[in-house]
Motif scaffolding. Structure first.
Motif, short mmCIF file in Angstrom:
data_model
loop_
_atom_site.label_atom_id
_atom_site.label_comp_id
_atom_site.label_asym_id
_atom_site.label_seq_id
_atom_site.Cartn_x
_atom_site.Cartn_y
_atom_site.Cartn_z
N LEU A 34 9.96 28.41 -13.05
CA LEU A 34 9.55 27.21 -12.33
C LEU A 34 9.55 26.02 -13.28
CD1 LEU A 34 6.61 26.98 -9.80
CD2 LEU A 34 6.87 25.26 -11.57
N LEU A 35 10.06 24.89 -12.81
CA LEU A 35 10.13 23.67 -13.62
C LEU A 35 9.61 22.49 -12.81
CD1 LEU A 35 11.23 22.31 -16.28
CD2 LEU A 35 13.35 21.92 -15.01
N VAL A 36 8.75 21.67 -13.43
CA VAL A 36 8.24 20.44 -12.81
C VAL A 36 8.80 19.26 -13.59
CG1 VAL A 36 6.19 19.07 -12.26
CG2 VAL A 36 6.12 21.56 -12.04
N VAL A 37 9.49 18.36 -12.89
CA VAL A 37 10.09 17.18 -13.52
C VAL A 37 9.58 15.92 -12.85
CG1 VAL A 37 12.25 16.00 -14.12
CG2 VAL A 37 12.19 18.50 -14.03
N VAL A 61 0.82 -1.21 0.00
CA VAL A 61 0.00 0.00 0.00
C VAL A 61 0.85 1.25 0.00
CG1 VAL A 61 -1.67 1.33 1.35
CG2 VAL A 61 -1.96 -1.12 1.10
N SER A 62 1.95 1.26 0.80
CA SER A 62 2.76 2.46 0.92
C SER A 62 3.39 2.87 -0.38
CB SER A 62 3.85 2.25 1.98
OG SER A 62 4.75 1.23 1.57
N GLY A 63 3.52 1.94 -1.33
CA GLY A 63 4.13 2.28 -2.60
C GLY A 63 3.18 2.94 -3.57
N VAL A 64 1.88 2.97 -3.26
CA VAL A 64 0.93 3.46 -4.24
C VAL A 64 0.01 4.55 -3.71
CG1 VAL A 64 0.97 1.30 -5.54
CG2 VAL A 64 -0.69 1.59 -3.70
N VAL A 65 0.02 4.82 -2.41
CA VAL A 65 -0.97 5.76 -1.90
C VAL A 65 -0.40 7.14 -1.61
CG1 VAL A 65 -2.32 3.90 -0.87
CG2 VAL A 65 -0.60 5.07 0.52
N SER A 66 0.87 7.37 -1.87
CA SER A 66 1.41 8.69 -1.62
C SER A 66 2.39 9.09 -2.72
CB SER A 66 2.11 8.74 -0.26
OG SER A 66 3.23 7.87 -0.25
N THR A 67 2.55 10.38 -2.87
CA THR A 67 3.46 10.96 -3.86
C THR A 67 4.33 11.98 -3.15
OG1 THR A 67 1.86 10.68 -5.66
CG2 THR A 67 3.57 12.34 -5.97
N THR A 68 5.60 12.01 -3.50
CA THR A 68 6.49 12.99 -2.88
C THR A 68 6.77 14.13 -3.85
OG1 THR A 68 8.50 11.82 -3.58
CG2 THR A 68 7.58 11.25 -1.42
N PHE A 69 6.85 15.31 -3.29
CA PHE A 69 7.25 16.51 -4.02
C PHE A 69 8.54 17.03 -3.41
CE2 PHE A 69 2.60 16.44 -4.46
CZ PHE A 69 2.46 16.60 -5.83
N LYS A 70 9.60 17.04 -4.19
CA LYS A 70 10.84 17.67 -3.74
C LYS A 70 10.87 19.08 -4.32
CE LYS A 70 15.88 17.43 -3.70
NZ LYS A 70 17.10 16.71 -4.17
N ILE A 71 10.88 20.07 -3.44
CA ILE A 71 10.81 21.47 -3.85
C ILE A 71 12.17 22.10 -3.59
CG2 ILE A 71 9.57 23.64 -3.54
CD1 ILE A 71 7.34 21.81 -2.21
N GLU A 72 12.78 22.61 -4.62
CA GLU A 72 14.16 23.12 -4.52
C GLU A 72 14.25 24.55 -5.02
OE1 GLU A 72 18.69 21.60 -5.68
OE2 GLU A 72 16.94 20.73 -6.69
N ASN A 73 15.04 25.34 -4.34
CA ASN A 73 15.25 26.74 -4.71
C ASN A 73 16.66 26.93 -5.27
OD1 ASN A 73 15.27 29.51 -5.03
ND2 ASN A 73 15.63 29.93 -2.86
N LYS A 74 16.75 27.17 -6.58
CA LYS A 74 18.03 27.47 -7.21
C LYS A 74 18.14 28.95 -7.58
CE LYS A 74 19.20 22.88 -8.96
NZ LYS A 74 19.60 22.09 -10.16
N PHE A 81 12.55 26.07 -8.47
CA PHE A 81 12.50 27.49 -8.77
C PHE A 81 13.84 27.92 -9.34
CE2 PHE A 81 9.58 27.02 -5.08
CZ PHE A 81 8.40 27.37 -5.73
N CYS A 82 13.80 28.67 -10.45
CA CYS A 82 15.03 29.13 -11.14
C CYS A 82 15.94 27.96 -11.49
CB CYS A 82 15.78 30.13 -10.29
SG CYS A 82 14.82 31.56 -9.75
N PRO A 83 15.44 26.96 -12.24
CA PRO A 83 16.27 25.79 -12.57
C PRO A 83 17.47 26.17 -13.43
CG PRO A 83 14.30 25.84 -13.92
CD PRO A 83 14.13 26.91 -12.90
N SER A 84 18.54 25.40 -13.30
CA SER A 84 19.73 25.62 -14.11
C SER A 84 19.45 25.23 -15.55
CB SER A 84 20.91 24.80 -13.57
OG SER A 84 21.20 25.16 -12.25
N PRO A 85 19.84 26.04 -16.51
CA PRO A 85 19.58 25.73 -17.92
C PRO A 85 20.59 24.74 -18.47
CG PRO A 85 20.69 27.84 -17.74
CD PRO A 85 20.46 27.36 -16.33
N THR A 86 20.35 23.44 -18.21
CA THR A 86 21.31 22.43 -18.63
C THR A 86 20.83 21.56 -19.78
OG1 THR A 86 20.49 20.95 -16.92
CG2 THR A 86 22.40 22.30 -16.36
N THR A 87 19.51 21.47 -19.96
CA THR A 87 19.01 20.62 -21.05
C THR A 87 17.86 21.30 -21.76
OG1 THR A 87 17.51 19.48 -19.55
CG2 THR A 87 19.65 18.46 -19.91
#
Length: 319
Positions: free
Chosen positions: A141-144, A20-33, A245-251
């Motif tokens: 802002l970038l969502v990956v 159950v723990s593998g399917v009932v939650s989603t993580t968001f990693k929020i980073e400030n660059k 936020f403010c992602p590095s322009p690498t790709t």
């Protein structure tokens, strides 16, 4: 024997929990660059549970990971130029949620603000997400997606600095005269043709404007006006998400050409906005392949089953 029965019951519960723990939650990693502090704000949809936080501070280079339950929906944005007055009231020049505190506590962003919007486990079991400039723009802002799968499971965002390219009639400036945000035409003028309401409240009657096209040309995969659905909504199955936020322009995704770009650390053939490179999407920056997440979960489940089976067998030898 009662101990054996108890252990079997506990093992069943543990194994079920692993699945159950593998399917009932989603993580968001929020980073400030960004080169400055950003104060993320979070608003859950009316039918979604609140998350563990609705507002916090991220210094330059900091990140924070939060967990969202299944079927969560809501939006996330960055607040800038925030401060607390002598009376303890917290406020921000852009993206302010009006709560007077660090936590937004159920209040949304005052436009203009760049928004990341999510509906997890929606139609067909897919996550739906987008980056929206319908309420204007205040920072890149970038969502990956991380470890997700699906034909339209790719990153999206607006990573060009639109504040510098913002038309004067849409520009928001700070007290010292710096351009800090760019309004939408709806916010600036309030006209139904820009707001897609009244007689312009349908996809047939509300069309892109010269102002929304400024946003669209800079950020081809972000929402530029209310009915900009075809090129701006993305879907993933079983993904976590990194929001930067403010992602590095690498790709580069070569979004305007509709081409897929394999993993790369170089940029080429990207459009220019006022001599600024537009790095749209950053496709395939995922931290794991689509199958890795399932493989990791499976290995943990198998390990748990084996461990408990051995423990049960050993205990059984005592009776």
């Amino acid at each position: 024997m009662s101990q054996l029965t108890l252990l079997i019951s506990l093992s069943s519960f543990f194994i079920a929990h692993l699945f159950v723990s593998g399917v009932v939650s989603t993580t968001f990693k929020i980073e400030n660059k960004c080169d400055y502090t950003v104060w993320p704000g979070i608003l859950s949809s009316a039918d979604a549970p609140a998350l563990s936080t609705t507002g916090f501070s991220l210094q330059k280079g900091e990140s924070k990971t939060i967990t969202a339950p299944a079927s969560w929906g809501g939006r996330l944005w960055g607040r800038t130029y925030c401060s607390e007055d002598s009376a303890g009231k917290f406020s921000c020049v852009t993206g302010d949620c009006g709560s007077g505190k660090l936590e937004c506590s159920g209040s949304g962003a005052a436009p203009p603000a760049t928004l990341a919007e999510f509906k997890l486990d929606g139609y067909g079991g897919m996550d739906y997400f987008d980056v929206s400039l319908v309420d204007g723009y205040n920072l890149p802002l970038l969502v990956v997606p991380q470890g997700g799968s699906g034909q339209n499971c790719t990153s999206t965002g607006c990573v060009v600095d639109l504040n510098g390219a913002c038309p004067s009639e849409l520009k928001v400036t700070s007290t010292d005269g710096n351009s800090v945000a760019c309004k939408s035409a709806c916010e600036a003028f309030g006209s139904p043709q820009y707001c897609c309401n009244g007689a312009y409240g349908t996809p047939d009657t509300c069309k892109p404007s010269s102002y929304s096209e400024i946003f669209k040309n800079a950020c081809p995969h972000a929402y530029s006006y209310a009915y900009d659905d075809k090129t701006s909504t993305f879907t993933c199955a079983s993904a976590d998400y990194q929001i930067t936020f403010c992602p590095s322009p690498t790709t580069s995704q070569k979004a305007s050409q509709g081409q897929n770009t394999e993993n790369t650390n170089t940029s080429s053939n990207t459009p220019l906005i006022n001599s600024t490179m537009v790095y749209e999407g950053a496709l395939n920056q995922n931290g794991a392949s689509p199958s890795m997440k399932g493989n990791v979960l499976g290995s943990h489940v198998i390990a748990g089953i084996v461990s408990f089976t051995v423990a049960i067998w050993q205990l059984g030898q005592l009776f």
